[in-house]
Design a protein around this motif. Structure first.
Motif, PDB file in Angstrom:
ATOM      1  N   ALA A 216     -62.278  -4.354 -48.753  1.00  0.00           N
ATOM      2  CA  ALA A 216     -61.204  -3.841 -47.906  1.00  0.00           C
ATOM      3  C   ALA A 216     -60.292  -4.968 -47.427  1.00  0.00           C
ATOM      4  O   ALA A 216     -59.071  -4.800 -47.349  1.00  0.00           O
ATOM      5  N   ILE A 217     -60.864  -6.113 -47.131  1.00  0.00           N
ATOM      6  CA  ILE A 217     -60.050  -7.274 -46.736  1.00  0.00           C
ATOM      7  C   ILE A 217     -59.187  -7.726 -47.912  1.00  0.00           C
ATOM      8  O   ILE A 217     -58.008  -8.066 -47.743  1.00  0.00           O
ATOM      9  N   ARG A 218     -59.763  -7.718 -49.094  1.00  0.00           N
ATOM     10  CA  ARG A 218     -59.012  -8.130 -50.289  1.00  0.00           C
ATOM     11  C   ARG A 218     -57.798  -7.233 -50.511  1.00  0.00           C
ATOM     12  O   ARG A 218     -56.739  -7.711 -50.938  1.00  0.00           O
ATOM     13  N   TYR A 219     -57.940  -5.960 -50.179  1.00  0.00           N
ATOM     14  CA  TYR A 219     -56.816  -5.023 -50.305  1.00  0.00           C
ATOM     15  C   TYR A 219     -55.999  -4.903 -49.020  1.00  0.00           C
ATOM     16  O   TYR A 219     -55.147  -4.036 -48.912  1.00  0.00           O
ATOM     17  N   GLY A 221     -56.840  -3.988 -45.971  1.00  0.00           N
ATOM     18  CA  GLY A 221     -57.118  -2.870 -45.099  1.00  0.00           C
ATOM     19  C   GLY A 221     -56.700  -1.527 -45.657  1.00  0.00           C
ATOM     20  O   GLY A 221     -56.244  -1.407 -46.798  1.00  0.00           O
ATOM     21  N   SER A 222     -56.874  -0.507 -44.811  1.00  0.00           N
ATOM     22  CA  SER A 222     -56.586   0.879 -45.206  1.00  0.00           C
ATOM     23  C   SER A 222     -55.453   1.448 -44.359  1.00  0.00           C
ATOM     24  O   SER A 222     -55.540   1.459 -43.130  1.00  0.00           O
ATOM     25  N   THR A 228     -49.818   4.480 -39.891  1.00  0.00           N
ATOM     26  CA  THR A 228     -49.722   3.603 -38.721  1.00  0.00           C
ATOM     27  C   THR A 228     -50.082   2.159 -39.040  1.00  0.00           C
ATOM     28  O   THR A 228     -49.356   1.236 -38.687  1.00  0.00           O
ATOM     29  N   TYR A 229     -51.235   1.939 -39.696  1.00  0.00           N
ATOM     30  CA  TYR A 229     -51.657   0.554 -39.915  1.00  0.00           C
ATOM     31  C   TYR A 229     -50.752  -0.146 -40.916  1.00  0.00           C
ATOM     32  O   TYR A 229     -50.471   0.370 -41.998  1.00  0.00           O
ATOM     33  N   ARG A 230     -50.305  -1.342 -40.546  1.00  0.00           N
ATOM     34  CA  ARG A 230     -49.494  -2.200 -41.410  1.00  0.00           C
ATOM     35  C   ARG A 230     -49.997  -3.633 -41.259  1.00  0.00           C
ATOM     36  O   ARG A 230     -50.574  -3.995 -40.232  1.00  0.00           O
ATOM     37  N   ASN A 231     -49.755  -4.474 -42.261  1.00  0.00           N
ATOM     38  CA  ASN A 231     -50.129  -5.876 -42.113  1.00  0.00           C
ATOM     39  C   ASN A 231     -49.054  -6.620 -41.321  1.00  0.00           C
ATOM     40  O   ASN A 231     -48.107  -6.010 -40.814  1.00  0.00           O
ATOM     41  N   ALA A 232     -49.179  -7.930 -41.210  1.00  0.00           N
ATOM     42  CA  ALA A 232     -48.273  -8.700 -40.357  1.00  0.00           C
ATOM     43  C   ALA A 232     -46.825  -8.651 -40.820  1.00  0.00           C
ATOM     44  O   ALA A 232     -45.908  -8.896 -40.021  1.00  0.00           O
ATOM     45  N   LEU A 233     -46.609  -8.337 -42.075  1.00  0.00           N
ATOM     46  CA  LEU A 233     -45.253  -8.233 -42.612  1.00  0.00           C
ATOM     47  C   LEU A 233     -44.816  -6.779 -42.777  1.00  0.00           C
ATOM     48  O   LEU A 233     -43.881  -6.487 -43.529  1.00  0.00           O
ATOM     49  N   LYS A 235     -46.339  -4.243 -44.181  1.00  0.00           N
ATOM     50  CA  LYS A 235     -46.642  -3.644 -45.478  1.00  0.00           C
ATOM     51  C   LYS A 235     -47.939  -2.844 -45.382  1.00  0.00           C
ATOM     52  O   LYS A 235     -48.844  -3.194 -44.618  1.00  0.00           O
ATOM     53  N   SER A 236     -48.038  -1.786 -46.152  1.00  0.00           N
ATOM     54  CA  SER A 236     -49.242  -0.956 -46.157  1.00  0.00           C
ATOM     55  C   SER A 236     -50.430  -1.711 -46.744  1.00  0.00           C
ATOM     56  O   SER A 236     -50.274  -2.552 -47.638  1.00  0.00           O
ATOM     57  N   GLY A 237     -51.627  -1.382 -46.247  1.00  0.00           N
ATOM     58  CA  GLY A 237     -52.833  -1.836 -46.902  1.00  0.00           C
ATOM     59  C   GLY A 237     -53.043  -1.044 -48.186  1.00  0.00           C
ATOM     60  O   GLY A 237     -52.331  -0.069 -48.460  1.00  0.00           O
TER      61      GLY A 237
END
Length: 283
Positions: A216-219, A221-222, A228-233, A235-237
């Motif tokens: 999940a970390i490699r991808y 996250g979900s 709702t969840y996005r990475n620091a930029l 972008k979707s997990g």
């Protein structure tokens, strides 16, 4: 949400930009929504952090920790919808806090965005951090948990294994989504009492925990259906595309290609499992 993989992704996404940076401004964003919880309080935090340098960015369970050079640390708990962002927030109306950072001639903004406003931000001294989030409050991190630790902790409780995995004092970092995925890969029924798991099952559970969380970390996250969840930029997990049971009730199991995924409720939380792959009787 977010759970360990999502928070780890947040930390990895901001680390290069924030570590070694000086906090030039720390301010609230204009937001008409209910304020988030802050301790000791915004003004008090602001006085202690201006012109301090961020010396590390790390994860502690489901929290983002920013350690400063004055032995204080920001403890940011995203909870349901909180995000740590370096650019392009999903919208401006749910921005809560901004750190204006400077490293050399480079200036960067770090934002905390939270749609539902359930996230929390604290500034703690090192001694306070150890007291509030030390071993008495949190179990071993799910990524570093040893098989021996897992065995000992499971043997102490007769709760259903799915419910036990959500207890942050037993193991830190696992939430509802990944508990279902981990148990499926382990082929363990979610209602099995934790203290009745065999040695073989505990070994499978330990291996599955590491495998699922690392994948999940490699991808990164979900990102679920609400987006709702996005990475620091912003972008979707990508790990949602690899879920085998979570939120798939009524679908055919991708593992056995036969039974339909079942949804049950445990401790007021949805659990998903395959009745063929995860039989209730012990090995």
């Amino acid at each position: 949400m977010p759970e360990l993989p999502e928070v780890e992704t947040m930390v990895r996404g901001i680390r290069e930009a924030v570590v070694g940076s000086q906090i030039r401004e720390f301010q609230k964003c204009r937001c008409a929504c209910k304020p988030i919880s802050m301790k000791p309080g915004f003004k008090s935090i602001q006085k202690k952090v201006l012109n301090r340098t961020v010396i590390s960015a790390r994860r502690l369970a489901k929290r983002v920790i920013l350690d400063l050079d004055n032995e204080h640390s920001f403890v940011i708990e995203p909870r349901m919808t909180g995000l740590m962002l370096l650019s392009d927030p999903p919208d401006r109306e749910h921005l809560r806090l901004e750190w204006q950072l400077q490293k050399g001639r480079t200036r960067t903004s770090l934002w905390f965005w939270d749609r539902r406003g359930l996230g929390t931000v604290q500034l703690l001294k090192k001694s306070e951090l150890d007291l509030v989030l030390g071993p008495q409050k949190l179990g071993p991190d799910a990524l570093t948990l040893t098989l021996k630790d897992l065995e000992q902790r499971c043997h102490r409780t007769s709760r259903a294994i799915k419910v036990a995995l959500l207890d942050q004092k037993l193991v830190a970092g696992i939430g509802n989504l990944y508990a279902s995925e981990i148990l499926h890969l382990s082929r363990i029924h979610p209602e099995r009492p934790a203290n009745e798991l065999s040695q073989a099952e505990l070994k499978a559970l330990h291996q599955a925990t590491r495998k699922i969380l690392k994948a999940a970390i490699r991808y990164e996250g979900s990102t679920l259906g609400d987006g709702t969840y996005r990475n620091a930029l912003n972008k979707s997990g990508g790990y949602q595309n690899h879920h085998r049971v979570y939120s798939r009730a009524g679908e055919h199991c991708q593992t056995c290609q036969g039974a339909e995924i079942v949804r049950i409720v445990q401790a007021q939380r949805s659990t998903f499992y395959c009745p063929c792959c995860q039989v209730k009787n012990s090995l």
